[in-house]
Write a protein that holds these residues in place. Structure first.
Motif, short mmCIF file in Angstrom:
data_model
loop_
_atom_site.label_atom_id
_atom_site.label_comp_id
_atom_site.label_asym_id
_atom_site.label_seq_id
_atom_site.Cartn_x
_atom_site.Cartn_y
_atom_site.Cartn_z
N HIS A 136 -5.85 0.64 6.18
CA HIS A 136 -4.81 0.33 7.16
C HIS A 136 -3.47 0.18 6.44
O HIS A 136 -3.41 -0.04 5.23
N GLY A 137 -2.40 0.30 7.20
CA GLY A 137 -1.07 0.11 6.64
C GLY A 137 0.00 0.62 7.57
O GLY A 137 -0.28 0.99 8.72
N THR A 138 1.22 0.63 7.08
CA THR A 138 2.36 1.13 7.84
C THR A 138 3.10 2.18 7.01
O THR A 138 2.88 2.32 5.80
N ARG A 139 4.00 2.88 7.67
CA ARG A 139 4.76 3.95 7.02
C ARG A 139 5.57 3.43 5.83
O ARG A 139 5.81 4.15 4.86
N HIS A 140 6.01 2.20 5.90
CA HIS A 140 6.78 1.63 4.80
C HIS A 140 5.90 1.10 3.68
O HIS A 140 6.40 0.66 2.65
N GLY A 141 4.56 1.09 3.89
CA GLY A 141 3.64 0.61 2.88
C GLY A 141 3.66 -0.92 2.77
O GLY A 141 4.49 -1.58 3.39
N PRO A 142 2.73 -1.49 1.99
CA PRO A 142 1.65 -0.79 1.32
C PRO A 142 0.55 -0.35 2.27
O PRO A 142 0.54 -0.70 3.44
N VAL A 143 -0.39 0.43 1.72
CA VAL A 143 -1.58 0.86 2.44
C VAL A 143 -2.78 0.26 1.71
O VAL A 143 -2.84 0.26 0.48
N PHE A 144 -3.75 -0.24 2.47
CA PHE A 144 -4.86 -0.98 1.90
C PHE A 144 -6.20 -0.29 2.17
O PHE A 144 -6.41 0.26 3.25
N LEU A 145 -7.11 -0.36 1.21
CA LEU A 145 -8.51 0.01 1.39
C LEU A 145 -9.32 -1.26 1.23
O LEU A 145 -9.37 -1.85 0.14
N ASN A 146 -9.93 -1.70 2.32
CA ASN A 146 -10.72 -2.94 2.30
C ASN A 146 -9.94 -4.10 1.70
O ASN A 146 -10.47 -4.91 0.93
N GLY A 147 -8.64 -4.16 2.02
CA GLY A 147 -7.80 -5.27 1.58
C GLY A 147 -7.12 -5.09 0.25
O GLY A 147 -6.26 -5.90 -0.12
N ALA A 148 -7.46 -4.03 -0.51
CA ALA A 148 -6.84 -3.79 -1.82
C ALA A 148 -5.80 -2.69 -1.70
O ALA A 148 -6.08 -1.63 -1.11
N PRO A 149 -4.59 -2.88 -2.24
CA PRO A 149 -3.55 -1.86 -2.11
C PRO A 149 -3.94 -0.55 -2.80
O PRO A 149 -4.52 -0.56 -3.89
N LEU A 150 -3.63 0.56 -2.15
CA LEU A 150 -3.89 1.87 -2.73
C LEU A 150 -2.69 2.32 -3.57
O LEU A 150 -1.54 2.05 -3.22
N PRO A 151 -2.95 3.03 -4.67
CA PRO A 151 -1.85 3.52 -5.50
C PRO A 151 -1.19 4.74 -4.86
O PRO A 151 -1.73 5.36 -3.95
N ALA A 152 -0.03 5.08 -5.39
CA ALA A 152 0.69 6.27 -4.92
C ALA A 152 -0.12 7.53 -5.24
O ALA A 152 -0.92 7.56 -6.17
N LEU A 153 0.09 8.56 -4.41
CA LEU A 153 -0.55 9.85 -4.63
C LEU A 153 0.25 10.60 -5.69
O LEU A 153 1.37 11.04 -5.43
N SER A 154 -0.31 10.72 -6.89
CA SER A 154 0.44 11.36 -7.98
C SER A 154 -0.51 12.24 -8.78
O SER A 154 -0.95 11.86 -9.87
N PRO A 155 -0.84 13.41 -8.27
CA PRO A 155 -1.80 14.28 -8.94
C PRO A 155 -1.25 14.85 -10.25
O PRO A 155 -0.06 15.11 -10.37
N GLU A 156 -2.15 15.02 -11.21
CA GLU A 156 -1.76 15.56 -12.50
C GLU A 156 -2.28 16.98 -12.70
O GLU A 156 -1.90 17.65 -13.66
N LYS A 157 -3.13 17.46 -11.79
CA LYS A 157 -3.73 18.78 -11.93
C LYS A 157 -3.17 19.73 -10.88
O LYS A 157 -2.66 19.30 -9.84
N PRO A 158 -3.27 21.04 -11.09
CA PRO A 158 -2.75 22.02 -10.12
C PRO A 158 -3.63 22.13 -8.89
O PRO A 158 -4.75 21.60 -8.84
#
Length: 270
Positions: A136-158
């Motif tokens: 759950h979360g809002t557009r302004h963040g943060p976003v939570f998984l089972n109450g723990a904040p999720l990290p930013a989406l920052s992929p390192e692979k193509p």
């Protein structure tokens, strides 16, 4: 897509609303899990879709929860349709996403509940009923998984190393353009997965398990939560279409979205 100046919304109020509804959505999820793999009453809908008595029971729980929380809010639910209210706030509800999986004994199903302000999704709850996991979360963040904040989406692979989800509306059928888009995405990603459960695919995107997802003329509920929460994690939501269709989206980590748009654009311009 989302102009903050035009669509400014009270974030604290949005967060309060979704957090107040989490227990209700989990209650619906518990009911669905308890009835999983049991005898169900099935009814046909348009374009080969189906509805079960569990869809309707979960919808009753969620709508009652919204009405108790905010009786003036507008509700657009997949089975009940439009329930009018007199407010800038509205809810989009899919009370049992992945119904075909559910009746087939495949444990990929859950609930999508999105909160909109003046028609634009700004907050959401996603619940994987079988695994009992909630985002759950809002557009302004943060976003939570089972109450723990999720990290930013920052992929390192193509893109070729990423799993991409695919969802399409029931009415799409064997549309040749959809087929070309799907084939192009599959050829340029590590794997294309069509789970027929946008709640599961969206949660995989938000937790970084999928690099993104493509929706081709999906149902109105399918990408509502992704449109609210993916930007909160630094991801991107983009439409692709030549005719202004409203439900053709690519969502996910920004580099993957850009790469997918380039590949899809080549197909759409043919």
């Amino acid at each position: 897509m989302f102009d903050e100046a035009t669509h400014a919304y009270p974030d604290a109020e949005a967060r309060r609303h979704v957090e107040s509804l989490i227990a209700t959505v989990c209650e619906a999820g518990a009911l669905a899990k308890a009835r999983f793999d049991s005898d169900l009453r099935l009814d046909d809908k348009a374009h080969g879709d189906i509805v079960t008595d569990v869809d309707l029971a979960c919808e009753t729980i969620i709508i009652a929860g919204i009405r108790a929380l905010a009786p003036t809010h507008h509700i657009h639910s997949e089975e009940a349709g439009v329930l009018d209210g007199a407010s800038d706030w509205s809810w989009i509800v899919d009370p049992l996403d992945g119904t075909h999986n559910y009746v087939s004994g495949i444990p990929l199903f859950g609930m999508i509940v999105s909160l909109c302000f003046r028609g634009e999704p700004v907050a959401a709850i996603l619940h994987d009923a079988h695994r009992e996991e909630t985002v759950h979360g809002t557009r302004h963040g943060p976003v939570f998984l089972n109450g723990a904040p999720l990290p930013a989406l920052s992929p390192e692979k193509p893109l070729r190393s990423a799993t991409i989800g695919w969802t399409q509306g029931y009415a799409v059928g064997d549309d040749p353009t959809a087929r070309r888009v799907r084939d192009r995405v599959e050829a340029n990603a590590k794997r294309l997965m069509a789970t027929w459960s946008p709640v599961i695919e969206t949660m995989k995107v938000l937790t970084g398990k999928f690099g993104g997802m493509v929706s081709y003329d999906g149902e109105f509920t399918d990408l509502s939560a992704a449109r609210a929460l993916v930007p909160a994690l630094g991801g991107k939501v983009a439409r692709f279409s030549r005719g202004g269709e409203d439900r053709r989206f690519v969502v996910g980590a920004a580099p993957y979205v850009d790469a997918l748009l380039a590949e899809i654009g080549a197909v759409m311009s043919d």
